[in-house]
Write an enzyme that holds these catalytic residues in place. Structure first.
Site, PDB file in Angstrom:
ATOM      1  CG  HIS A 136      -1.671  -1.267   1.449  1.00  0.00           C
ATOM      2  ND1 HIS A 136      -2.887  -1.569   0.870  1.00  0.00           N
ATOM      3  CD2 HIS A 136      -1.303  -2.361   2.164  1.00  0.00           C
ATOM      4  CE1 HIS A 136      -3.253  -2.788   1.249  1.00  0.00           C
ATOM      5  NE2 HIS A 136      -2.303  -3.294   2.023  1.00  0.00           N
ATOM      6  CB  SER A 153      11.803  23.216 -14.801  1.00  0.00           C
ATOM      7  OG  SER A 153      10.980  24.365 -14.877  1.00  0.00           O
ATOM      8  CD  GLU A 179       7.968  12.640 -15.123  1.00  0.00           C
ATOM      9  OE1 GLU A 179       6.976  13.266 -14.757  1.00  0.00           O
ATOM     10  OE2 GLU A 179       9.039  13.197 -15.409  1.00  0.00           O
TER      11      GLU A 179
END
Ligand code: ARG
Length: 465
Positions: free
Chosen positions: A162, A283, A296
């Protein structure tokens, strides 16, 4: 040639009206099927050789065809070849050029053959090669995982359920879980290859041909294991593509799981690993950022490969026998899946060995979530306490730990004995991370020596794969 003119189309005999210009472009596949030119040429050469072998073509026609096809292959490779949308697909482009080059012999190549068995053969040859290349990249990634796992056989990290800290595991064990997924993927690809590597050629349009063809001969020339059994099935079957895409979707799903973990692990909050700069980007606005773009993107690409699988299943659904033009739509999803899978495996195989591992942060995190609580319960059971009672005792100890912000291993013996007098000074052997790891000492467990043994067995499996 003007768009819509049927004069040089190979099937124009029964037509009196030219093809609508838009329809011509709409029905053409040459833009995407030209990537099978090598397979198309190999298939045609084998077909011509077989026709000569059974006496349907003369040896000189065969030699002219083979020579012509060889020079067409060179023209394509050097970029000289002019692909024509009016000629619809890779098959008719090459055949038309052959006749242009060698004359009447070129017109004999299509004897006893149809584009229906031709395209099915090309696709199988193409996919067979693609599977072999994908298998090489996959093994490279598997070997990279084995190398890192061997270095990290003793590295402690929290194991999660979990996404909550559960029990300590070794990083080597965790990486070997990834390895096992890939190992099943490898087996699936190899198994799928058996059903890819059978030859439809000779099925002709759908019913076979009236020439006394020798399909075993052609199959051998092309390296197929055998000719297919049923001509109707052969020209319409795309199971092999669907099956490959299913294996690919599962493999990409596995890569998406690794990706997700790498994204989480490389965050400042976890700090378990640092991906090499060459696999990240910054970025344009936030100067501090280093984003895990590669994992990703691979995570995202898993969706696209699953999408291709669904497209292919829907393409086949409810198609009547035998060949239908619908099947031209099999190419773009298949090629996209091949490219996506190969690229994702390559980037992973390069990225994994270049990743820095922060053992200290992993060990610190393992100390944070009472990861040895189960070990304390098991200890109490060994001292004669029933498991449910032991569970309760440890739960209370954990509550104290939460209140005082300390791990079970940081409590004094007196503090621990408040919850059960079965606890003695040897308890600290099981409360350490190392003690917890070493205790799981059986096949499939996380103890470092078990991990090392698993790596050894895996390396042996790789050698026989
Ligand atoms: N371009 C076609 C395809 O990819 C080749 C087979 C065409 N056969 C036909 N009868 N129209 O499926």
């Amino acid at each position: 040639m003007a768009a819509g003119d049927t004069s040089n189309k190979l099937w124009a005999g029964r037509f009196t009206e030219p093809t609508d210009a838009f329809v011509e472009a709409f029905t053409a596949s040459v833009e995407f099927d030209q990537r099978m030119y090598k397979q198309d040429i190999a298939g045609s050469m084998a077909h011509a050789r077989m026709l000569a072998h059974i006496g349907v073509l003369s040896d000189s026609d065969r030699d002219a065809i083979v020579g012509g096809l060889q020079s067409i292959e060179k023209e394509i490779e050097t970029g000289e070849f002019e692909w024509s949308v009016a000629l619809e697909d890779v098959h008719m482009n090459i055949e038309a050029r052959l006749t242009e080059k060698i004359g009447i012999a070129g017109k004999k190549l299509h004897t006893g053959r149809s584009r229906n068995d031709q395209v099915a053969t090309d696709m199988r040859l193409y996919l067979r090669d693609a599977i072999d290349q994908i298998a090489i990249e996959l093994q490279r990634l598997q070997n990279a995982l084995l190398d890192v796992a061997a270095n990290e056989a003793e590295t402690v990290m929290p194991g999660f359920t979990h996404l909550q800290v559960a029990q300590p595991v070794t990083l080597g064990h965790h990486l070997m879980a990834w390895f096992e997924m890939l190992s099943r993927d490898y087996d699936r690809l190899k198994d799928c290859r058996k059903r890819v590597n059978v030859m439809p050629l000779g099925s002709a349009a759908l019913a076979g041909t009236s020439y006394p063809i020798d399909r075993a001969y052609t199959a051998e020339l092309l390296g197929f294991d055998a000719p297919t059994e049923n001509s109707l099935d052969s020209v319409s079957d795309r199971d092999f593509i669907i099956e490959f895409n299913a294996a690919a979707a599962l493999l990409m799903t596995h890569l998406s799981r690794f990706s997700e973990e790498l994204v989480v692990w490389s965050s400042a909050q976890f700090g378990f690993v640092e991906l090499s700069d060459s696999f990240c980007t910054g970025s344009s606005i936030m100067p501090q950022k280093k984003n895990p773009d590669v994992p990703e993107l691979v995570r995202g690409k898993a969706g696209r490969v699953t999408g291709n699988l669904i497209s292919l299943l829907m393409l086949m659904k409810a198609q009547p026998l035998a060949y239908n033009k619908d099947n031209q739509e099999d190419k773009e999803p298949l090629f996209d899946t091949i490219d996506t899978l190969r690229g994702s495996l390559k980037v992973f195989a390069d990225m994994i060995p270049a990743m820095a591992i922060n053992r200290e942060n992993m060990a610190k995190a393992a100390l944070q979530g009472f990861s040895t609580a189960t070990d304390l319960a098991d200890y109490l059971v060994r001292k004669g306490v029933a498991f449910r009672d032991a569970h309760e005792v440890v739960g209370k100890a954990v509550r104290l730990g939460v209140e005082q912000s300390k791990d079970l291993s940081e409590m004094t013996l007196d503090e621990l004995r408040r919850f059960s007098d079965a606890i003695e000074s040897d308890v600290f052997d099981v409360l350490t991370l190392e003690g917890s790891l070493a205790a799981r000492d059986h096949l499939g467990g996380t103890a470092p020596n078990q991990v090392r043994a698993a790596i050894k067995r895996a390396r042996a499996r790789m050698l026989s794969a």
